[in-house]
Design a protein around this motif. Structure first.
Motif, PDB file in Angstrom:
ATOM      1  N   LYS A  64       0.814  -1.166  -0.212  1.00  0.00           N
ATOM      2  CA  LYS A  64      -0.125  -0.085   0.057  1.00  0.00           C
ATOM      3  C   LYS A  64       0.788   1.211  -0.054  1.00  0.00           C
ATOM      4  O   LYS A  64       0.681   2.163  -0.817  1.00  0.00           O
ATOM      5  CB  LYS A  64      -0.952  -0.034   1.088  1.00  0.00           C
ATOM      6  N   ALA A  65       1.706   1.244   0.837  1.00  0.00           N
ATOM      7  CA  ALA A  65       2.588   2.441   1.021  1.00  0.00           C
ATOM      8  C   ALA A  65       3.538   2.852  -0.343  1.00  0.00           C
ATOM      9  O   ALA A  65       3.417   3.805  -0.846  1.00  0.00           O
ATOM     10  CB  ALA A  65       3.587   2.227   2.111  1.00  0.00           C
ATOM     11  N   VAL A  66       4.229   1.713  -0.801  1.00  0.00           N
ATOM     12  CA  VAL A  66       4.824   1.760  -2.182  1.00  0.00           C
ATOM     13  C   VAL A  66       4.061   2.219  -3.289  1.00  0.00           C
ATOM     14  O   VAL A  66       4.346   3.106  -4.085  1.00  0.00           O
ATOM     15  CB  VAL A  66       5.863   0.567  -2.687  1.00  0.00           C
ATOM     16  N   SER A  67       2.874   1.916  -3.371  1.00  0.00           N
ATOM     17  CA  SER A  67       1.651   1.936  -4.330  1.00  0.00           C
ATOM     18  C   SER A  67       1.619   3.501  -4.192  1.00  0.00           C
ATOM     19  O   SER A  67       1.015   4.113  -5.187  1.00  0.00           O
ATOM     20  CB  SER A  67       0.738   1.266  -4.512  1.00  0.00           C
ATOM     21  N   GLU A  68       1.606   4.212  -3.000  1.00  0.00           N
ATOM     22  CA  GLU A  68       1.326   5.597  -2.919  1.00  0.00           C
ATOM     23  C   GLU A  68       2.366   6.317  -2.999  1.00  0.00           C
ATOM     24  O   GLU A  68       2.266   7.578  -2.682  1.00  0.00           O
ATOM     25  CB  GLU A  68       0.488   5.651  -1.501  1.00  0.00           C
ATOM     26  N   GLY A  69       3.595   5.822  -3.295  1.00  0.00           N
ATOM     27  CA  GLY A  69       4.908   6.673  -3.612  1.00  0.00           C
ATOM     28  C   GLY A  69       5.731   6.727  -1.926  1.00  0.00           C
ATOM     29  O   GLY A  69       6.675   7.666  -2.239  1.00  0.00           O
ATOM     30  N   ASP A  70       5.200   6.265  -1.297  1.00  0.00           N
ATOM     31  CA  ASP A  70       6.168   6.383   0.175  1.00  0.00           C
ATOM     32  C   ASP A  70       7.082   5.093   0.284  1.00  0.00           C
ATOM     33  O   ASP A  70       6.592   4.104   0.020  1.00  0.00           O
ATOM     34  CB  ASP A  70       5.090   6.199   1.349  1.00  0.00           C
ATOM     35  N   ARG A  71       8.255   5.608   0.507  1.00  0.00           N
ATOM     36  CA  ARG A  71       9.292   4.293   0.339  1.00  0.00           C
ATOM     37  C   ARG A  71      10.351   4.659   1.445  1.00  0.00           C
ATOM     38  O   ARG A  71      10.927   3.882   1.796  1.00  0.00           O
ATOM     39  CB  ARG A  71      10.242   4.567  -0.867  1.00  0.00           C
ATOM     40  N   ASP A  72      10.145   5.665   2.249  1.00  0.00           N
ATOM     41  CA  ASP A  72      11.070   6.027   3.449  1.00  0.00           C
ATOM     42  C   ASP A  72      10.229   5.514   4.561  1.00  0.00           C
ATOM     43  O   ASP A  72       9.444   6.268   5.319  1.00  0.00           O
ATOM     44  CB  ASP A  72      11.222   7.407   3.581  1.00  0.00           C
ATOM     45  N   PHE A  73      10.935   4.174   5.131  1.00  0.00           N
ATOM     46  CA  PHE A  73      10.310   3.679   6.435  1.00  0.00           C
ATOM     47  C   PHE A  73      11.022   3.546   7.533  1.00  0.00           C
ATOM     48  O   PHE A  73      12.123   3.501   7.444  1.00  0.00           O
ATOM     49  CB  PHE A  73       9.776   2.050   5.810  1.00  0.00           C
ATOM     50  N   LYS A  74      10.349   3.908   8.492  1.00  0.00           N
ATOM     51  CA  LYS A  74      10.916   3.833   9.896  1.00  0.00           C
ATOM     52  C   LYS A  74      10.752   2.604  10.789  1.00  0.00           C
ATOM     53  O   LYS A  74      11.606   2.415  11.561  1.00  0.00           O
ATOM     54  CB  LYS A  74      10.483   5.225  10.745  1.00  0.00           C
ATOM     55  N   MET A  75       9.443   2.394  10.827  1.00  0.00           N
ATOM     56  CA  MET A  75       9.199   1.075  11.789  1.00  0.00           C
ATOM     57  C   MET A  75       7.863   0.349  11.255  1.00  0.00           C
ATOM     58  O   MET A  75       7.088   0.829  10.774  1.00  0.00           O
ATOM     59  CB  MET A  75       8.956   1.674  13.166  1.00  0.00           C
ATOM     60  N   ILE A  76       7.862  -1.147  11.724  1.00  0.00           N
ATOM     61  CA  ILE A  76       6.663  -1.887  11.239  1.00  0.00           C
ATOM     62  C   ILE A  76       6.414  -2.480  12.467  1.00  0.00           C
ATOM     63  O   ILE A  76       7.229  -3.075  13.101  1.00  0.00           O
ATOM     64  CB  ILE A  76       6.919  -2.862  10.069  1.00  0.00           C
ATOM     65  N   ALA A  77       5.144  -2.610  13.014  1.00  0.00           N
ATOM     66  CA  ALA A  77       4.540  -3.421  13.898  1.00  0.00           C
ATOM     67  C   ALA A  77       3.689  -4.643  13.488  1.00  0.00           C
ATOM     68  O   ALA A  77       2.952  -4.121  12.373  1.00  0.00           O
ATOM     69  CB  ALA A  77       3.754  -2.709  14.928  1.00  0.00           C
ATOM     70  N   VAL A  78       3.767  -5.817  14.017  1.00  0.00           N
ATOM     71  CA  VAL A  78       2.976  -6.970  13.409  1.00  0.00           C
ATOM     72  C   VAL A  78       2.347  -7.323  14.670  1.00  0.00           C
ATOM     73  O   VAL A  78       2.789  -7.618  15.498  1.00  0.00           O
ATOM     74  CB  VAL A  78       3.714  -7.850  12.776  1.00  0.00           C
ATOM     75  N   VAL A  79       0.936  -7.916  14.466  1.00  0.00           N
ATOM     76  CA  VAL A  79       0.429  -8.531  15.602  1.00  0.00           C
ATOM     77  C   VAL A  79      -0.691  -9.500  15.199  1.00  0.00           C
ATOM     78  O   VAL A  79      -1.280  -9.538  14.198  1.00  0.00           O
ATOM     79  CB  VAL A  79      -0.641  -7.302  16.544  1.00  0.00           C
ATOM     80  N   ALA A  80      -0.859 -10.704  15.955  1.00  0.00           N
ATOM     81  CA  ALA A  80      -1.862 -11.665  15.469  1.00  0.00           C
ATOM     82  C   ALA A  80      -1.959 -12.291  17.113  1.00  0.00           C
ATOM     83  O   ALA A  80      -1.375 -12.108  18.119  1.00  0.00           O
ATOM     84  CB  ALA A  80      -1.245 -12.676  14.784  1.00  0.00           C
ATOM     85  N   ASP A  81      -2.777 -13.210  16.933  1.00  0.00           N
ATOM     86  CA  ASP A  81      -3.464 -14.026  18.350  1.00  0.00           C
ATOM     87  C   ASP A  81      -2.412 -15.059  18.465  1.00  0.00           C
ATOM     88  O   ASP A  81      -2.899 -16.256  18.407  1.00  0.00           O
ATOM     89  CB  ASP A  81      -4.740 -14.437  18.400  1.00  0.00           C
ATOM     90  N   THR A  82      -1.285 -14.807  18.569  1.00  0.00           N
ATOM     91  CA  THR A  82      -0.310 -16.255  18.479  1.00  0.00           C
ATOM     92  C   THR A  82       0.353 -16.282  20.035  1.00  0.00           C
ATOM     93  O   THR A  82       0.166 -15.367  20.987  1.00  0.00           O
ATOM     94  CB  THR A  82       1.021 -15.704  17.594  1.00  0.00           C
TER      95      THR A  82
END
Ligand SMILES: O=c1ccn([C@H]2C[C@H](O)[C@@H](CO)O2)c(=O)[nH]1
Ligand SMILES: [Zn+2]
Length: 133
Positions: free
Chosen positions: A61-79
């Motif tokens: 989604k980000a790349v398709s909107e022209g955003d490429r400068d990423f700082k952090m990603i968070a991931v969550v699931a019921d694990t």
């Protein structure tokens, strides 16, 4: 933005998961340098191999909107342990995110594991490998 806030965004993203087959919802929240947050959820399909993970949804989604400068990603699931990204998502992160970018893995119990892109896929196959560099 604080890690805890980005995790809350990932939980919101998880609520949108389309998971009629696995019933296993995953949410991701990707923070850009200018403070924008892209949500991603997993999106499944009756042709199972077409399923897209939450992490890749957010990055694409980000790349398709022209955003490429990423700082952090968070991931969550019921694990039981903090949700561990699959190999495909690790490869996509290696290509599109800085190798020292923080990847925050968590679960609904509140366990948090803070890693980097490189920690998740050391020695990743990269563009330079194609050129024999
Ligand atoms: O880190 C992960 C692990 C799995 N999944 C998805 C793929 C599929 O929809 C479901 C079960 O594998 O969870 C993700 O989105 N991210
Ligand atoms: Zn994945």
């Amino acid at each position: 933005m604080k890690i805890e806030q980005l995790i809350e965004e990932a939980k919101k993203a998880r609520e949108k998961a389309y998971v009629p087959y696995s019933k296993f919802g995953v949410g991701a929240a990707l923070l850009t340098a200018d403070g924008k947050v892209y949500h991603g959820c997993n999106i499944e399909n009756a042709a199972y191999s077409m399923c897209n993970c939450g992490e890749r949804t957010a990055i694409f989604k980000a790349v398709s909107e022209g955003d490429r400068d990423f700082k952090m990603i968070a991931v969550v699931a019921d694990t039981d342990r903090p949700c561990s990204p699959c190999g495909a998502c690790r490869q996509v992160m290696a290509e599109l995110c800085p190798k020292d970018m923080k990847v925050i893995l968590t679960n609904l119990k509140g366990d948090i594991l803070e890693l980097t892109v490189e920690d998740l896929l050391p020695g990743a196959f990269m563009a330079d490998d194609l050129n024999g560099k």
